[in-house]
Design a protein around this motif. Structure first.
Motif, PDB file in Angstrom:
ATOM      1  N   ASN A 271     -12.856   1.297 -12.986  1.00 27.53           N
ATOM      2  CA  ASN A 271     -12.647   0.248 -13.983  1.00 27.53           C
ATOM      3  C   ASN A 271     -12.424   0.818 -15.376  1.00 27.53           C
ATOM      4  O   ASN A 271     -11.657   0.273 -16.164  1.00 27.53           O
ATOM      5  CB  ASN A 271     -13.837  -0.698 -13.997  1.00 27.53           C
ATOM      6  N   ALA A 272     -13.084   1.925 -15.670  1.00 28.52           N
ATOM      7  CA  ALA A 272     -12.939   2.524 -17.003  1.00 28.52           C
ATOM      8  C   ALA A 272     -11.512   3.002 -17.247  1.00 28.52           C
ATOM      9  O   ALA A 272     -11.041   3.029 -18.381  1.00 28.52           O
ATOM     10  CB  ALA A 272     -13.919   3.670 -17.169  1.00 28.52           C
ATOM     11  N   LYS A 273     -10.840   3.363 -16.168  1.00 23.79           N
ATOM     12  CA  LYS A 273      -9.461   3.869 -16.286  1.00 23.79           C
ATOM     13  C   LYS A 273      -8.434   2.825 -15.880  1.00 23.79           C
ATOM     14  O   LYS A 273      -7.235   3.128 -15.850  1.00 23.79           O
ATOM     15  CB  LYS A 273      -9.292   5.121 -15.424  1.00 23.79           C
ATOM     16  N   ASN A 274      -8.889   1.619 -15.535  1.00 21.43           N
ATOM     17  CA  ASN A 274      -7.971   0.568 -15.060  1.00 21.43           C
ATOM     18  C   ASN A 274      -7.073   1.097 -13.941  1.00 21.43           C
ATOM     19  O   ASN A 274      -5.866   0.841 -13.914  1.00 21.43           O
ATOM     20  CB  ASN A 274      -7.098   0.036 -16.215  1.00 21.43           C
ATOM     21  N   THR A 275      -7.675   1.827 -13.043  1.00 24.93           N
ATOM     22  CA  THR A 275      -6.919   2.493 -11.979  1.00 24.93           C
ATOM     23  C   THR A 275      -7.481   2.127 -10.614  1.00 24.93           C
ATOM     24  O   THR A 275      -8.698   2.070 -10.439  1.00 24.93           O
ATOM     25  CB  THR A 275      -6.960   4.014 -12.169  1.00 24.93           C
ATOM     26  N   VAL A 276      -6.582   1.883  -9.683  1.00 18.41           N
ATOM     27  CA  VAL A 276      -6.967   1.666  -8.296  1.00 18.41           C
ATOM     28  C   VAL A 276      -6.326   2.766  -7.454  1.00 18.41           C
ATOM     29  O   VAL A 276      -5.210   3.206  -7.742  1.00 18.41           O
ATOM     30  CB  VAL A 276      -6.558   0.257  -7.811  1.00 18.41           C
ATOM     31  N   TYR A 277      -7.051   3.221  -6.456  1.00 19.29           N
ATOM     32  CA  TYR A 277      -6.603   4.315  -5.611  1.00 19.29           C
ATOM     33  C   TYR A 277      -6.482   3.858  -4.161  1.00 19.29           C
ATOM     34  O   TYR A 277      -7.181   2.940  -3.728  1.00 19.29           O
ATOM     35  CB  TYR A 277      -7.597   5.473  -5.681  1.00 19.29           C
ATOM     36  N   LEU A 278      -5.632   4.555  -3.433  1.00 18.04           N
ATOM     37  CA  LEU A 278      -5.559   4.370  -1.993  1.00 18.04           C
ATOM     38  C   LEU A 278      -5.576   5.752  -1.351  1.00 18.04           C
ATOM     39  O   LEU A 278      -4.586   6.487  -1.428  1.00 18.04           O
ATOM     40  CB  LEU A 278      -4.303   3.600  -1.585  1.00 18.04           C
ATOM     41  N   GLN A 279      -6.712   6.099  -0.771  1.00 10.70           N
ATOM     42  CA  GLN A 279      -6.830   7.361  -0.049  1.00 10.70           C
ATOM     43  C   GLN A 279      -6.360   7.125   1.377  1.00 10.70           C
ATOM     44  O   GLN A 279      -6.911   6.270   2.084  1.00 10.70           O
ATOM     45  CB  GLN A 279      -8.273   7.845  -0.051  1.00 10.70           C
ATOM     46  N   MET A 280      -5.340   7.872   1.780  1.00 12.98           N
ATOM     47  CA  MET A 280      -4.751   7.683   3.101  1.00 12.98           C
ATOM     48  C   MET A 280      -4.953   8.951   3.919  1.00 12.98           C
ATOM     49  O   MET A 280      -4.443  10.020   3.553  1.00 12.98           O
ATOM     50  CB  MET A 280      -3.254   7.368   2.964  1.00 12.98           C
ATOM     51  N   ASN A 281      -5.701   8.837   4.989  1.00  7.09           N
ATOM     52  CA  ASN A 281      -5.976   9.964   5.889  1.00  7.09           C
ATOM     53  C   ASN A 281      -5.380   9.696   7.261  1.00  7.09           C
ATOM     54  O   ASN A 281      -5.039   8.563   7.598  1.00  7.09           O
ATOM     55  CB  ASN A 281      -7.479  10.176   6.009  1.00  7.09           C
ATOM     56  N   SER A 282      -5.275  10.741   8.041  1.00  6.57           N
ATOM     57  CA  SER A 282      -4.751  10.633   9.412  1.00  6.57           C
ATOM     58  C   SER A 282      -3.436   9.869   9.438  1.00  6.57           C
ATOM     59  O   SER A 282      -3.245   8.946  10.249  1.00  6.57           O
ATOM     60  CB  SER A 282      -5.783   9.955  10.314  1.00  6.57           C
ATOM     61  N   LEU A 283      -2.552  10.240   8.558  1.00 12.91           N
ATOM     62  CA  LEU A 283      -1.299   9.502   8.418  1.00 12.91           C
ATOM     63  C   LEU A 283      -0.434   9.628   9.669  1.00 12.91           C
ATOM     64  O   LEU A 283      -0.411  10.674  10.330  1.00 12.91           O
ATOM     65  CB  LEU A 283      -0.541   9.979   7.192  1.00 12.91           C
ATOM     66  N   LYS A 284       0.278   8.549   9.960  1.00 11.06           N
ATOM     67  CA  LYS A 284       1.142   8.468  11.122  1.00 11.06           C
ATOM     68  C   LYS A 284       2.586   8.201  10.653  1.00 11.06           C
ATOM     69  O   LYS A 284       2.797   7.651   9.569  1.00 11.06           O
ATOM     70  CB  LYS A 284       0.693   7.328  12.027  1.00 11.06           C
ATOM     71  N   PRO A 285       3.560   8.539  11.478  1.00  6.59           N
ATOM     72  CA  PRO A 285       4.948   8.238  11.092  1.00  6.59           C
ATOM     73  C   PRO A 285       5.168   6.762  10.771  1.00  6.59           C
ATOM     74  O   PRO A 285       5.976   6.436   9.890  1.00  6.59           O
ATOM     75  CB  PRO A 285       5.743   8.672  12.323  1.00  6.59           C
ATOM     76  N   GLU A 286       4.445   5.881  11.451  1.00  8.17           N
ATOM     77  CA  GLU A 286       4.615   4.455  11.192  1.00  8.17           C
ATOM     78  C   GLU A 286       4.027   4.008   9.856  1.00  8.17           C
ATOM     79  O   GLU A 286       4.193   2.846   9.464  1.00  8.17           O
ATOM     80  CB  GLU A 286       4.009   3.614  12.330  1.00  8.17           C
ATOM     81  N   ASP A 287       3.359   4.913   9.159  1.00  7.35           N
ATOM     82  CA  ASP A 287       2.889   4.604   7.802  1.00  7.35           C
ATOM     83  C   ASP A 287       3.986   4.827   6.760  1.00  7.35           C
ATOM     84  O   ASP A 287       3.798   4.510   5.582  1.00  7.35           O
ATOM     85  CB  ASP A 287       1.678   5.475   7.437  1.00  7.35           C
ATOM     86  N   THR A 288       5.104   5.375   7.193  1.00 11.12           N
ATOM     87  CA  THR A 288       6.219   5.603   6.283  1.00 11.12           C
ATOM     88  C   THR A 288       6.714   4.291   5.696  1.00 11.12           C
ATOM     89  O   THR A 288       7.039   3.355   6.431  1.00 11.12           O
ATOM     90  CB  THR A 288       7.371   6.313   7.012  1.00 11.12           C
ATOM     91  N   ALA A 289       6.752   4.227   4.365  1.00 10.64           N
ATOM     92  CA  ALA A 289       7.150   3.004   3.681  1.00 10.64           C
ATOM     93  C   ALA A 289       7.139   3.246   2.178  1.00 10.64           C
ATOM     94  O   ALA A 289       6.637   4.278   1.705  1.00 10.64           O
ATOM     95  CB  ALA A 289       6.190   1.856   4.013  1.00 10.64           C
ATOM     96  N   VAL A 290       7.658   2.284   1.453  1.00 13.56           N
ATOM     97  CA  VAL A 290       7.441   2.237   0.005  1.00 13.56           C
ATOM     98  C   VAL A 290       6.153   1.453  -0.213  1.00 13.56           C
ATOM     99  O   VAL A 290       6.020   0.332   0.293  1.00 13.56           O
ATOM    100  CB  VAL A 290       8.615   1.576  -0.732  1.00 13.56           C
TER     101      VAL A 290
END
Length: 117
Positions: free
Chosen positions: A73-92
């Motif tokens: 909240n202090a940085k007004n930032t949201v993160y998305l940690q993505m692990n075990s990525l798969k080819p079907e996660d390919t996207a914008v």
């Protein structure tokens, strides 16, 4: 108005990890929910995850156990940690900020994530 700027996308091998960041600026006071959506080629944009002001999170079934959404909240930032990525996660991947009270909805420009060997 709220501006959202994503970063952190790129090319990664299957099984790898990436962390996306989204920095919000402008009149962020009304925003009570921030999240991530994605759109693969030829498909509709779909929900990935969101986090609300109280810290509660929600995930699409396809990413549960692999992705984690968090915020600073202090940085007004949201993160998305993505692990075990798969080819079907390919996207914008698009950052979204919403004020459910005032029916406001904002989108970032998107960041490309490609999972390929």
């Amino acid at each position: 108005q709220v501006q959202l700027v994503e970063s952190g996308g790129g090319l990664v091998q299957p099984g790898g990890s990436l962390r996306l960041s989204c920095v919000a600026s402008g009149n962020t006071f009304p925003i009570n929910r921030m999240g991530w959506y994605r759109q693969a080629p030829g498909k509709q944009r779909e929900f990935v995850a969101h986090i609300v002001s109280g810290g509660r999170t929600n995930y699409a079934d396809s990413v549960k156990g692999r992705f984690t959404i968090s915020r600073d909240n202090a940085k007004n930032t949201v993160y998305l940690q993505m692990n075990s990525l798969k080819p079907e996660d390919t996207a914008v991947y698009y950052c979204n900020a919403e004020s459910t009270q005032f029916s406001l909805n904002y989108w970032g420009q998107g960041t490309q994530v490609t999972v390929s060997s």
